[in-house]
Design a protein around this motif. Structure first.
Motif, PDB file in Angstrom:
ATOM      1  N   ARG A 508       2.069 -35.570  34.427  1.00 13.96           N
ATOM      2  CA  ARG A 508       2.873 -36.795  34.329  1.00 13.96           C
ATOM      3  C   ARG A 508       3.407 -36.988  32.913  1.00 13.96           C
ATOM      4  O   ARG A 508       4.542 -37.435  32.726  1.00 13.96           O
ATOM      5  N   ARG A 509       2.588 -36.636  31.909  1.00 11.88           N
ATOM      6  CA  ARG A 509       3.054 -36.769  30.525  1.00 11.88           C
ATOM      7  C   ARG A 509       4.252 -35.844  30.273  1.00 11.88           C
ATOM      8  O   ARG A 509       5.245 -36.254  29.663  1.00 11.88           O
ATOM      9  N   LEU A 510       4.160 -34.620  30.760  1.00  9.34           N
ATOM     10  CA  LEU A 510       5.260 -33.677  30.577  1.00  9.34           C
ATOM     11  C   LEU A 510       6.505 -34.120  31.349  1.00  9.34           C
ATOM     12  O   LEU A 510       7.634 -33.953  30.874  1.00  9.34           O
ATOM     13  N   GLU A 511       6.311 -34.690  32.530  1.00  9.97           N
ATOM     14  CA  GLU A 511       7.463 -35.217  33.276  1.00  9.97           C
ATOM     15  C   GLU A 511       8.173 -36.303  32.477  1.00  9.97           C
ATOM     16  O   GLU A 511       9.413 -36.341  32.403  1.00  9.97           O
ATOM     17  N   ARG A 512       7.385 -37.218  31.884  1.00 13.72           N
ATOM     18  CA  ARG A 512       7.999 -38.276  31.070  1.00 13.72           C
ATOM     19  C   ARG A 512       8.762 -37.677  29.896  1.00 13.72           C
ATOM     20  O   ARG A 512       9.858 -38.142  29.554  1.00 13.72           O
ATOM     21  N   GLU A 513       8.200 -36.645  29.298  1.00 14.95           N
ATOM     22  CA  GLU A 513       8.836 -36.010  28.149  1.00 14.95           C
ATOM     23  C   GLU A 513      10.145 -35.334  28.547  1.00 14.95           C
ATOM     24  O   GLU A 513      11.164 -35.460  27.848  1.00 14.95           O
ATOM     25  N   ILE A 514      10.137 -34.643  29.679  1.00 15.23           N
ATOM     26  CA  ILE A 514      11.351 -33.960  30.147  1.00 15.23           C
ATOM     27  C   ILE A 514      12.436 -34.974  30.490  1.00 15.23           C
ATOM     28  O   ILE A 514      13.606 -34.819  30.110  1.00 15.23           O
ATOM     29  N   ARG A 515      12.063 -36.016  31.224  1.00 14.90           N
ATOM     30  CA  ARG A 515      13.044 -37.053  31.572  1.00 14.90           C
ATOM     31  C   ARG A 515      13.643 -37.666  30.315  1.00 14.90           C
ATOM     32  O   ARG A 515      14.855 -37.870  30.213  1.00 14.90           O
ATOM     33  N   ALA A 516      12.774 -37.988  29.353  1.00 15.65           N
ATOM     34  CA  ALA A 516      13.251 -38.638  28.137  1.00 15.65           C
ATOM     35  C   ALA A 516      14.253 -37.750  27.407  1.00 15.65           C
ATOM     36  O   ALA A 516      15.308 -38.223  26.964  1.00 15.65           O
ATOM     37  N   ARG A 517      13.958 -36.457  27.297  1.00 15.11           N
ATOM     38  CA  ARG A 517      14.856 -35.574  26.559  1.00 15.11           C
ATOM     39  C   ARG A 517      16.205 -35.445  27.269  1.00 15.11           C
ATOM     40  O   ARG A 517      17.247 -35.372  26.613  1.00 15.11           O
ATOM     41  N   THR A 518      16.204 -35.413  28.596  1.00 13.21           N
ATOM     42  CA  THR A 518      17.492 -35.351  29.302  1.00 13.21           C
ATOM     43  C   THR A 518      18.254 -36.669  29.163  1.00 13.21           C
ATOM     44  O   THR A 518      19.479 -36.667  29.057  1.00 13.21           O
ATOM     45  N   HIS A 519      17.536 -37.787  29.120  1.00 11.93           N
ATOM     46  CA  HIS A 519      18.194 -39.081  28.985  1.00 11.93           C
ATOM     47  C   HIS A 519      18.841 -39.256  27.621  1.00 11.93           C
ATOM     48  O   HIS A 519      19.768 -40.057  27.465  1.00 11.93           O
ATOM     49  N   HIS A 520      18.367 -38.526  26.608  1.00 11.49           N
ATOM     50  CA  HIS A 520      18.923 -38.667  25.260  1.00 11.49           C
ATOM     51  C   HIS A 520      20.262 -37.954  25.095  1.00 11.49           C
ATOM     52  O   HIS A 520      20.931 -38.123  24.081  1.00 11.49           O
ATOM     53  N   THR A 521      20.651 -37.163  26.086  1.00 12.91           N
ATOM     54  CA  THR A 521      21.882 -36.387  25.981  1.00 12.91           C
ATOM     55  C   THR A 521      23.091 -37.279  26.213  1.00 12.91           C
ATOM     56  O   THR A 521      23.164 -38.013  27.200  1.00 12.91           O
ATOM     57  N   ARG A 522      24.057 -37.188  25.293  1.00 12.18           N
ATOM     58  CA  ARG A 522      25.265 -37.998  25.421  1.00 12.18           C
ATOM     59  C   ARG A 522      26.326 -37.222  26.192  1.00 12.18           C
ATOM     60  O   ARG A 522      26.421 -36.004  26.102  1.00 12.18           O
ATOM     61  N   GLY A 523      27.120 -37.938  26.971  1.00 14.73           N
ATOM     62  CA  GLY A 523      28.206 -37.306  27.713  1.00 14.73           C
ATOM     63  C   GLY A 523      29.254 -36.735  26.779  1.00 14.73           C
ATOM     64  O   GLY A 523      29.420 -37.184  25.644  1.00 14.73           O
ATOM     65  N   ALA A 524      29.979 -35.730  27.279  1.00 16.30           N
ATOM     66  CA  ALA A 524      30.946 -35.039  26.427  1.00 16.30           C
ATOM     67  C   ALA A 524      32.154 -35.893  26.102  1.00 16.30           C
ATOM     68  O   ALA A 524      32.689 -35.841  25.008  1.00 16.30           O
ATOM     69  N   ALA A 525      32.595 -36.712  27.046  1.00 13.88           N
ATOM     70  CA  ALA A 525      33.821 -37.489  26.817  1.00 13.88           C
ATOM     71  C   ALA A 525      33.876 -38.629  27.809  1.00 13.88           C
ATOM     72  O   ALA A 525      33.334 -38.541  28.907  1.00 13.88           O
ATOM     73  N   PRO A 526      34.563 -39.727  27.449  1.00 12.23           N
ATOM     74  CA  PRO A 526      34.732 -40.819  28.403  1.00 12.23           C
ATOM     75  C   PRO A 526      35.723 -40.432  29.483  1.00 12.23           C
ATOM     76  O   PRO A 526      36.409 -39.419  29.403  1.00 12.23           O
ATOM     77  N   GLY A 527      35.812 -41.283  30.497  1.00  6.74           N
ATOM     78  CA  GLY A 527      36.746 -41.025  31.581  1.00  6.74           C
ATOM     79  C   GLY A 527      36.017 -40.719  32.862  1.00  6.74           C
ATOM     80  O   GLY A 527      34.952 -40.121  32.848  1.00  6.74           O
ATOM     81  N   GLY A 528      36.575 -41.109  33.985  1.00 14.21           N
ATOM     82  CA  GLY A 528      35.895 -40.971  35.263  1.00 14.21           C
ATOM     83  C   GLY A 528      36.235 -39.736  36.051  1.00 14.21           C
ATOM     84  O   GLY A 528      35.861 -39.597  37.189  1.00 14.21           O
ATOM     85  N   GLY A 529      37.001 -38.782  35.460  1.00 11.25           N
ATOM     86  CA  GLY A 529      37.362 -37.587  36.195  1.00 11.25           C
ATOM     87  C   GLY A 529      38.559 -37.827  37.099  1.00 11.25           C
ATOM     88  O   GLY A 529      39.275 -38.823  36.987  1.00 11.25           O
ATOM     89  N   ASP A 530      38.805 -36.892  38.015  1.00  7.58           N
ATOM     90  CA  ASP A 530      39.957 -36.993  38.907  1.00  7.58           C
ATOM     91  C   ASP A 530      39.823 -38.190  39.840  1.00  7.58           C
ATOM     92  O   ASP A 530      38.754 -38.462  40.367  1.00  7.58           O
ATOM     93  N   ARG A 531      40.930 -38.891  40.040  1.00  8.99           N
ATOM     94  CA  ARG A 531      40.956 -39.972  41.013  1.00  8.99           C
ATOM     95  C   ARG A 531      41.141 -39.397  42.418  1.00  8.99           C
ATOM     96  O   ARG A 531      41.877 -38.435  42.628  1.00  8.99           O
ATOM     97  N   PHE A 532      40.465 -40.007  43.367  1.00  7.35           N
ATOM     98  CA  PHE A 532      40.564 -39.558  44.747  1.00  7.35           C
ATOM     99  C   PHE A 532      41.962 -39.861  45.283  1.00  7.35           C
ATOM    100  O   PHE A 532      42.494 -40.954  45.117  1.00  7.35           O
ATOM    101  N   ASP A 533      42.552 -38.860  45.971  1.00  6.93           N
ATOM    102  CA  ASP A 533      43.899 -38.993  46.522  1.00  6.93           C
ATOM    103  C   ASP A 533      43.830 -38.762  48.034  1.00  6.93           C
ATOM    104  O   ASP A 533      43.630 -37.629  48.489  1.00  6.93           O
ATOM    105  N   PRO A 534      44.005 -39.825  48.848  1.00  3.80           N
ATOM    106  CA  PRO A 534      43.930 -39.653  50.306  1.00  3.80           C
ATOM    107  C   PRO A 534      44.950 -38.654  50.839  1.00  3.80           C
ATOM    108  O   PRO A 534      44.650 -37.902  51.778  1.00  3.80           O
ATOM    109  N   ALA A 535      46.147 -38.620  50.237  1.00  3.22           N
ATOM    110  CA  ALA A 535      47.170 -37.693  50.722  1.00  3.22           C
ATOM    111  C   ALA A 535      46.722 -36.243  50.540  1.00  3.22           C
ATOM    112  O   ALA A 535      46.953 -35.389  51.413  1.00  3.22           O
TER     113      ALA A 535
END
Length: 854
Positions: A508-535
């Protein structure tokens, strides 16, 4: 020294008192012990020592010494809830001290003004103290004063000013040996990062501060509060509530500061409210209100009253009195300059709307909507929610959709600053109301196509982009390796009947450590990606039909896409469908064992009821081509092949229409490498693997010692087809630790997320590999959803326990179809038809589904 080396300072002070000191020396020693107990121990003991320090200073006839002690005593009295006595001690201290000493007393009183929520008084005392401290060359106390001023600025919403003061203070701390104060500086930077909207940086800095406090052996109660706030903003409210309750229990055990207990209770109330536990939130907030009132802390009391009203409303209360109370809280918060004022106005507007008081609602919502263009992301979303509610009350469907679009754009930008897929998924919960408002407006004022667009707006967004990984994180790799080893040892101990508590604690301690380290990672860039297009979707479907199920006000709405248009059909109640799906899962579990044939008609009947609830009249309009089902997260465990109208079809499942499109347009990797993996402990030993290998001349077979996680990951990366026969374990409590058992331990979702490109097609032939956790607004976390954003176009996996022996013929038939050039969905359809007609094999076929579009 008490903040540079707390333990050593305490020991020295105690030695001084045992050595028959002079009154002056005794005063200093008692003050040191009082400070240590005040901040790290028993507040009652602290007050006893500080009063003795004051008396010894008076006996030594040192006005400066007495003034200094009175400043420390004033802080302790206020933390004990004796506000009037504490302020009186400060008055005497300011009067007794001169120059440099008076400046230190003024700094301490400024800190107390901040504790009391009286920010103007705090800034005035700091205005008088800081120049004197600087002129005296007092680096330590200047840095402390700058830190308090920054904290006051944060409370007033002035993040830029706070950041400048925190930075200046930290530069000063680096020239000193004040280790506790340095830890506070790191904590403060984390707090500033949180207020500016940078959640990963806040989590990382607060974790670093916690490490420093742990080294010093000092309990950081302010840090617990900050961490709880950040965890809530990250969508981790249950963890935040557990942390707040633990801190309260620790504080009670040591007899700590009453002021901190009140703040922690307020934090716990907010956490409980975020988890949906209104009853706990009311209880915690009510106690916090009483404590703050007794401590004469109006700023804090008003914030606690806001949470108390929110909790009561969440529990179902709505009355004119609550509208008045929320409006009064909003006015008082505005008079304090508190950013939460707009939240209170939004609450007043919501209650007024529920009562049909449109004029009052418009007034309060109008005030709340002013914040939609300024402040951190979540504050702006509050403003856009208010604007959307205003538009709905005015009957403007267009206005609702525009406000919802703008608000969700803010959330998209915020969400993509988060590198971890778990945090991205959970962050969508903050946009659930906006998405629901837009769906309701689309249903009332638009058509099925518009409803489809808004159903996609906040569905499976975590699949739109792969998680962000640090270029190289040796600490994360080391933790993953250690976790795998401990988990493997624990599993072996369980099989042999040996005790495992110590191993489980380390796991459990190692799980907390792994989760914490992944949570510290910042996203590469803002923006929501491609918008969904029904057509685009309708064009790519060809002769196929896509059925997207969306839920509004507890009812299922069926959006049938195909032949160039989107049609809407009415479904049944979501609660009924969920209950029926659970009955089916129970039936499939029974049918996975021989001798349960009598359950087959019951399961088939449940499948017919599910079809009526989830497909309705659309079941007869599916055409003759392939069908793609896009269910909401709450229905991800439905075995769709069991539904009568889908049993003989080419059928695939996708978390969203957008993710199906991305999978459809994913190109296979060059080279066409095939990888077959056999994990340990299967009843059949993965009997299908050697036979499947015969169909692929160049297949790479990984088994026994070759089926260790590092080697498996190396071979899976960029392969065209992977077949993994290994025990699957789903972790509902922590879905990214769901795993497949390899020779050296579990292969978890966090491991898959490190692949540069996951296999183009992947077949998981064991139990529960398609089980997912529904989080956020409509997100799913688990093995399947980890693979789709990393380059996998199609997955075959099971959503229920299966019989290992019955899986073998299904898998052989599946690969036969793939060898003939069929898709995963086509091959699975044919494989089901080729199975024997007994209950065991039919249930096995129904348990598996094809996900994606390959």
């Amino acid at each position: 020294m008490v903040f540079a080396a707390p333990g050593e300072a305490l020991a020295r002070a105690e030695r001084v008192l045992r050595s028959d000191p002079s009154p002056l020396e005794a005063s200093v020693a008692h003050q040191v012990i009082g400070i240590w107990q005040r901040d790290f121990g028993d507040l009652g003991v602290a007050l006893d020592h500080l009063r003795q320090a004051r008396d010894r200073a008076a006996r030594a006839d040192s006005a400066e010494r007495e003034a200094d002690v009175l400043g420390t005593l004033g802080v302790a009295l206020v933390h004990a809830g004796r506000t009037r006595q504490g302020l009186a001690a400060f008055e005497r201290g300011v009067a007794r001290g001169n120059g440099h000493t008076r400046a230190r007393v003024l700094y301490r009183r400024a800190y107390v003004w901040w504790v009391l929520g009286r920010h103007k008084e705090a800034l005035e005392d700091l205005r008088r103290a800081i120049p004197v401290l600087r002129q005296a060359g007092d680096v330590i106390w200047t840095a402390r004063a700058l830190s308090v001023r920054a904290t006051v600025h944060l409370a007033m919403g002035a993040v830029d000013r706070a950041d400048a003061d925190f930075t200046a203070a930290e530069l000063l701390w680096e020239t000193t040996g004040q280790e506790h104060d340095k830890a506070v500086a790191v904590e403060n930077r984390g707090l500033a990062a949180y207020r500016s909207g940078d959640i990963p940086a806040a989590l990382r800095l607060l974790a670093a501060a916690k490490e420093r406090y742990d080294e010093l052996g000092t309990p950081p109660f302010m840090l617990y509060i900050a961490r709880c706030d950040v965890l809530m903003a990250a969508g981790l409210a249950p963890e935040a509530l557990a942390e707040a309750d633990t801190a309260i229990a620790t504080l009670d055990r040591i007899g700590g500061q009453s002021t901190r207990k009140a703040e922690l209770l307020l934090t716990a109330a907010r956490c409980a409210l975020s988890t949906g536990d209104a009853q706990t939130a009311v209880a915690r907030a009510a106690v916090a209100v009483r404590l703050f009132s007794g401590q004469r802390r109006s700023w804090w009391e008003t914030h606690a009253r806001l949470v108390l009203i929110e909790a009561r409303v969440a529990g179902g209360a709505a009355s004119g009195r609550l509208v008045q109370d929320a409006a009064a809280v909003a006015d008082q918060l505005a008079s304090f300059g508190a950013p939460a004022a707009s939240e209170a106005s939004l609450l007043a507007g919501r209650i007024a709307l529920a009562l049909g008081w449109t004029a009052d609602a418009e007034r309060h919502l109008g005030v709340a909507a002013r914040g939609r263009h300024v402040g951190p992301p979540l504050a702006r979303m509050t403003g856009w929610a208010a604007q959307a509610l205003r538009a709905r009350a005015a009957g403007s469907g267009r206005g609702v959709l525009e406000a919802c679009r703008r608000g969700l754009d803010v959330l998209d930008d915020h969400r993509m600053t988060l590198g971890a897929s778990e945090l991205r998924a959970r962050a969508t919960a903050q946009g659930a109301e906006l998405a629901a408002l837009a769906q309701q407006a689309s249903l009332a004022h638009g058509g099925p196509r518009r409803l489809l667009e808004w159903s996609e707006r906040l569905r499976a967004t975590v699949l739109a982009a792969p998680p962000t990984r640090p270029p190289a994180d040796p600490a994360l790799l080391a933790s993953l390796t250690a976790f795998r080893e401990i988990a493997s040892r624990a599993e072996e101990a369980r099989r042999e009947g040996r005790p495992v508590p110590a191993l489980e604690r380390e796991q459990r301690r190692l799980e907390r450590e792994i989760r914490a380290r992944t949570h510290h990672t910042r996203g590469a860039a803002p923006g929501g990606g491609d918008r969904f297009d029904p057509a685009r979707l309708l064009d790519r479907l060809g002769d196929a039909r896509l059925v997207e199920l969306t839920v509004l006000d507890g009812r299922v709405h069926i959006l049938l896409c195909g032949q160039g248009r989107v049609r809407r059909f009415a479904g049944g109640a979501l609660a009924e469908a969920v209950a029926e799906a659970e009955h089916v899962q129970a039936g499939l579990r029974r049918l996975a064992h021989p001798g349960a044939e009598a359950r087959l008609p019951v399961v088939e009947a449940a499948g017919k009821r599910l079809e009526e609830l989830l497909l309705g009249a659309a079941a007869s309009r599916l055409g003759s081509g392939p069908v793609v089902i896009v269910p909401p997260g709450t229905l991800h465990r439905v075995p769709w092949a069991l539904l009568p109208s889908l049993r003989e079809r080419v059928l695939s499942v996708s978390p969203s229409a957008g993710s199906w499109l991305r999978a459809r347009e994913t190109e296979p990797p060059p080279g066409g490498r095939h990888v077959l993996v056999r994990g340990p402990g299967l009843a059949t030993g993965g009997a299908e693997v050697p036979e499947v290998a015969g169909q692929y001349a160049t297949a790479r077979i990984l088994e026994h010692e070759g089926a260790q996680v590092p080697r498996v990951l190396e071979e899976l990366d960029g392969s065209a087809l992977a077949h993994i026969a290994a025990h699957g374990t789903f972790r509902a409590d922590s879905p990214l630790f769901s795993s497949l058992r390899m020779t050296d331990g579990p292969l978890i979702v966090h491991d898959f997320e490190r692949l540069a490109r996951s296999p183009y097609r992947i077949i998981l032939s064991s139990c529960d590999t398609a089980r997912l956790a529904s989080v956020g607004a409509d997100e799913l976390l688990g093995l399947v959803t980890a693979l789709l954003p990393l380059g996998t176009a199609g997955v075959v996996a099971s959503s229920a326990p299966v019989n290992d022996a019955a899986v073998v013929p299904l898998m052989l038939a599946l690969h036969k179809g793939l060898g003939a050039g069929l898709s995963l969905a086509e091959s699975l359809r044919d494989a089901r038809a080729a199975l024997p007609g007994d209950a065991l094999h039919q249930a096995t076929g129904w348990a598996f589904a094809a996900f994606g579009a390959a």
